[in-house]
Design a protein around this motif. Structure first.
Motif, mmCIF file in Angstrom:
data_model
loop_
_atom_site.group_PDB
_atom_site.id
_atom_site.type_symbol
_atom_site.label_atom_id
_atom_site.label_comp_id
_atom_site.label_asym_id
_atom_site.label_seq_id
_atom_site.Cartn_x
_atom_site.Cartn_y
_atom_site.Cartn_z
ATOM 1 N N LEU A 23 0.760 -1.183 -0.064
ATOM 2 C CA LEU A 23 -0.033 -0.109 -0.518
ATOM 3 C C LEU A 23 1.390 1.285 -0.363
ATOM 4 O O LEU A 23 1.450 1.397 0.935
ATOM 5 N N VAL A 24 1.392 2.091 -1.043
ATOM 6 C CA VAL A 24 2.016 3.427 -1.112
ATOM 7 C C VAL A 24 0.876 4.478 -1.284
ATOM 8 O O VAL A 24 -0.198 4.622 -1.808
ATOM 9 N N LEU A 25 1.385 5.314 -0.296
ATOM 10 C CA LEU A 25 0.806 6.482 0.452
ATOM 11 C C LEU A 25 1.358 7.579 -0.347
ATOM 12 O O LEU A 25 2.141 7.451 -0.507
ATOM 13 N N HIS A 26 0.588 8.829 -0.765
ATOM 14 C CA HIS A 26 0.811 9.923 -0.813
ATOM 15 C C HIS A 26 0.432 11.967 -0.439
ATOM 16 O O HIS A 26 -0.726 10.829 0.084
ATOM 17 N N CYS A 27 1.075 12.188 -0.594
ATOM 18 C CA CYS A 27 0.294 13.188 -0.630
ATOM 19 C C CYS A 27 0.337 14.227 -1.915
ATOM 20 O O CYS A 27 1.610 14.335 -2.171
ATOM 21 N N SER A 28 -0.761 15.203 -2.348
ATOM 22 C CA SER A 28 -0.498 16.092 -3.183
ATOM 23 C C SER A 28 -1.063 17.359 -2.318
ATOM 24 O O SER A 28 -1.954 17.559 -1.991
ATOM 25 N N ALA A 29 -0.272 18.313 -3.365
ATOM 26 C CA ALA A 29 -0.785 19.720 -2.430
ATOM 27 C C ALA A 29 -1.533 20.761 -3.270
ATOM 28 O O ALA A 29 -1.911 21.802 -3.481
ATOM 29 N N HIS A 30 -3.119 19.435 -3.122
ATOM 30 C CA HIS A 30 -4.072 19.928 -3.876
ATOM 31 C C HIS A 30 -5.425 19.433 -3.025
ATOM 32 O O HIS A 30 -4.953 18.593 -2.935
ATOM 33 N N SER A 31 -6.278 19.735 -3.199
ATOM 34 C CA SER A 31 -7.631 19.751 -2.914
ATOM 35 C C SER A 31 -7.852 18.210 -4.220
ATOM 36 O O SER A 31 -6.933 18.154 -5.166
ATOM 37 N N ALA A 32 -8.784 17.696 -3.513
ATOM 38 C CA ALA A 32 -9.039 16.047 -4.101
ATOM 39 C C ALA A 32 -9.752 16.924 -5.676
ATOM 40 O O ALA A 32 -8.922 16.520 -6.561
ATOM 41 N N ARG A 33 -10.164 17.676 -6.144
ATOM 42 C CA ARG A 33 -10.671 18.045 -7.563
ATOM 43 C C ARG A 33 -9.772 18.456 -7.539
ATOM 44 O O ARG A 33 -9.402 18.060 -9.581
ATOM 45 N N GLY A 34 -8.898 19.314 -7.348
ATOM 46 C CA GLY A 34 -6.992 19.712 -8.012
ATOM 47 C C GLY A 34 -6.508 18.967 -8.278
ATOM 48 O O GLY A 34 -5.963 18.967 -9.520
ATOM 49 N N MET A 35 -6.412 17.864 -7.825
ATOM 50 C CA MET A 35 -5.584 16.891 -8.129
ATOM 51 C C MET A 35 -5.640 15.516 -8.887
ATOM 52 O O MET A 35 -5.585 15.293 -9.862
ATOM 53 N N ILE A 36 -7.433 15.831 -8.923
ATOM 54 C CA ILE A 36 -7.800 15.211 -10.439
ATOM 55 C C ILE A 36 -7.300 15.956 -11.576
ATOM 56 O O ILE A 36 -6.797 15.469 -12.579
ATOM 57 N N GLU A 37 -7.550 17.334 -11.659
ATOM 58 C CA GLU A 37 -7.607 18.057 -12.902
ATOM 59 C C GLU A 37 -5.734 17.616 -13.277
ATOM 60 O O GLU A 37 -5.008 18.087 -14.264
ATOM 61 N N VAL A 38 -4.460 17.881 -12.163
ATOM 62 C CA VAL A 38 -3.674 17.246 -12.078
ATOM 63 C C VAL A 38 -2.806 16.285 -12.932
ATOM 64 O O VAL A 38 -2.560 15.712 -14.262
ATOM 65 N N LEU A 39 -3.942 15.177 -12.277
ATOM 66 C CA LEU A 39 -3.734 13.371 -12.618
ATOM 67 C C LEU A 39 -3.641 13.419 -14.025
ATOM 68 O O LEU A 39 -3.175 12.624 -14.972
#
Ligand SMILES: [Zn+2]
Length: 237
Positions: A23-39
């Motif tokens: 199980l790999v845990l990450h973080c990103s400096a965005h809200s979930a919606r923002g992160m979905i856009e980045v992805l």
């Protein structure tokens, strides 16, 4: 735990016979919606994102290989996407400040389900920084690994085990735990991020942190050798 289904097409099949073992845990400096856009922009994915308020977004079926880990190694595994489920957690400081309790609550519930379902060894609940120490700083020094372990979602050490380990070489001990030690400074720093956050420096500049994942001249602080040995005892079994 509120789960929102949001489809991302950036995945493929797991190789035939590849079992989920990590199980790999990450973080990103965005809200979930923002992160979905980045992805979407980068054509990447993870199985889940946990938003700032603890809401869980499910992006890719666990049966499929999501594209979250990249070049990575851990305990003899290479390229961990094929072996893992990936969870992103929103953290505007990129894991340099405390995570919200609602996020941790969701993370623990979700992680325990995944760990139980695939019988994932606790020593394979890892940070992106553990499996890609030269490239990645997430989920950051503020991530509460000990708390997660107490809640049944990961491993922690018992300092009294240090005395049972005769090995004193930092590189060997890191290897026993599972790190790729090709860059010893990076592996040592990743270890500290996970187990001895007080030994490293908070970086409040997210852009700087992403570009400067570890100090290239970092040397494992010798006063913390007992912790390294205790972790090696736990993970080496
Ligand atoms: Zn990551």
């Amino acid at each position: 735990m509120k789960i929102i289904r949001e489809f991302l097409p950036y995945f493929d099949e797991r190789p035939i016979g590849a079992k989920v073992k990590a199980l790999v845990l990450h973080c990103s400096a965005h809200s979930a919606r923002g992160m979905i856009e980045v992805l979407r922009e980068r054509e990447l994915s993870s199985h889940y994102i946990i938003d700032l308020d603890g809401t869980v977004f499910k992006l890719v079926s666990e049966k499929k290989r999501a594209w979250h880990a990249g070049q990575s190694k851990w305990r003899g595994m290479n390229m961990l996407n094929q072996y893992s489920v990936g969870i992103e957690i929103s953290s505007l400081s990129l894991g340099q400040t405390e995570y919200a309790s609602a996020q941790l609550e969701s993370l623990i519930k979700l992680s325990r389900q995944i760990i139980r379902h695939y019988q994932i060894p606790m020593v394979n609940v890892v940070a992106h920084s553990d499996i890609a120490p030269t490239r990645k700083p997430d989920p950051g020094l503020a991530f509460p690994w000990q708390y997660l372990a107490q809640k049944g979602a990961g491993a922690w050490y018992d300092l009294s085990d240090a005395a049972k380990v005769t090995e004193n070489d930092v590189m060997t001990l890191l290897q026993i735990i599972g790190y790729d030690v090709i860059d010893l400074a990076a592996a040592s720093y990743a270890f500290c991020r996970h187990f001895i956050p007080q030994a490293i420096t908070v970086d409040n500049d997210v852009n700087h942190l992403v570009e400067n994942v570890y100090p290239t001249d970092f040397v494992f602080p010798p006063e913390y050798l007992p912790i390294l040995k205790a972790v090696a005892y736990k993970y080496g079994k």
